[in-house]
Design a protein around this motif. Sequence first.
Motif, PDB file in Angstrom:
ATOM      1  N   ARG A 153       0.694  -1.170  -0.126  1.00 27.46           N
ATOM      2  CA  ARG A 153      -0.072   0.082  -0.102  1.00 27.46           C
ATOM      3  C   ARG A 153       0.897   1.386   0.129  1.00 27.46           C
ATOM      4  N   VAL A 174       1.887  12.073  -0.930  1.00 30.06           N
ATOM      5  CA  VAL A 174       0.463  12.291  -0.451  1.00 30.06           C
ATOM      6  C   VAL A 174       0.752  13.179   0.799  1.00 30.06           C
ATOM      7  N   ALA A 184      -5.733   7.267   6.179  1.00 28.97           N
ATOM      8  CA  ALA A 184      -5.721   6.488   4.950  1.00 28.97           C
ATOM      9  C   ALA A 184      -5.060   5.361   4.775  1.00 28.97           C
ATOM     10  N   GLU A 189     -11.649   5.231   3.829  1.00 32.83           N
ATOM     11  CA  GLU A 189     -11.984   5.951   2.797  1.00 32.83           C
ATOM     12  C   GLU A 189     -12.366   7.337   3.020  1.00 32.83           C
ATOM     13  N   PHE A 192      -9.561  10.281   2.451  1.00 33.56           N
ATOM     14  CA  PHE A 192      -8.894  10.678   1.381  1.00 33.56           C
ATOM     15  C   PHE A 192      -9.353  12.169   0.942  1.00 33.56           C
ATOM     16  N   VAL A 200      -2.093  10.474  -4.230  1.00 29.03           N
ATOM     17  CA  VAL A 200      -3.342  10.158  -3.279  1.00 29.03           C
ATOM     18  C   VAL A 200      -4.011   9.089  -4.287  1.00 29.03           C
ATOM     19  N   ALA A 201      -4.346   9.325  -5.512  1.00 28.58           N
ATOM     20  CA  ALA A 201      -5.400   8.537  -6.451  1.00 28.58           C
ATOM     21  C   ALA A 201      -4.495   6.948  -6.375  1.00 28.58           C
ATOM     22  N   ARG A 204      -5.507   5.581  -3.077  1.00 24.52           N
ATOM     23  CA  ARG A 204      -6.721   5.136  -3.024  1.00 24.52           C
ATOM     24  C   ARG A 204      -7.274   3.736  -3.497  1.00 24.52           C
ATOM     25  N   ARG A 205      -6.311   3.729  -4.760  1.00 31.39           N
ATOM     26  CA  ARG A 205      -6.669   2.347  -5.501  1.00 31.39           C
ATOM     27  C   ARG A 205      -6.160   1.429  -4.688  1.00 31.39           C
ATOM     28  N   ALA A 207      -6.174   1.069  -1.492  1.00 29.24           N
ATOM     29  CA  ALA A 207      -7.008   0.655  -0.279  1.00 29.24           C
ATOM     30  C   ALA A 207      -8.138   0.072  -0.511  1.00 29.24           C
TER      31      ALA A 207
END
Length: 207
Positions: A153, A174, A184, A189, A192, A200-201, A204-205, A207
């Motif tokens: 991650r 980030v 995060a 979620e 974010f 960040v993107a 997020r994917r 996570a």
Amino acid sequence: MEILEMIADERRRLADLVDSLTEEQLQTRSLCAAWTAKEVVGHLVAVVAASNTAALKLLLTSGFSIHKANARLAAQTAERPAPELAALLREHATNPFRPPVVGHPGALTDLQIHSQDIRRPLGLPHQLRPERMRISLDFLVGGRAVGFTPKKRPAGLRFETTDLDWAHGAGPAVRGTGEAVMLALAGREAAFADLDGDGVAVLRRRA
């Protein structure tokens, strides 16, 4: 302050939070989607107050699934009145239990993240201590946060906190408060929206 003292203080502060909440607030869905705020408290109480016999019985009846047994134990413990849960947290505040693999940094991080799982949906200020957040942030990116953050991650990303003297890694950034970065990294979620940066993107994917 040593880490065991930090853990004890976090348990006592959580007990104070429980005492301050209404029944409606305790039944509010937490950031842990499967648990209400009270069930999150049940989990944190069970970690230090549940008997080994009860935990083993649940493990056996859950097909040796630690995740299922943990969820059932949290729900069962949460059936107790809220004042009793708060009292148990205070009674066991200094319990030196060291979780396998994740150790005391994992125990401290569990308390900090779960406190936010309760506080954020209720719109309550986080009241996290900077020195404790640094320990948890180091733990979450350190590769041994089993059950919190898979190794892949945070890989290849740079994390920068805007309110702490803390950063880690190299790659797309980030950025955010220590609280938002911590949540995060733990896959929450809701955190974010409080982050920015090219990484960040990606996070997020993952996570």
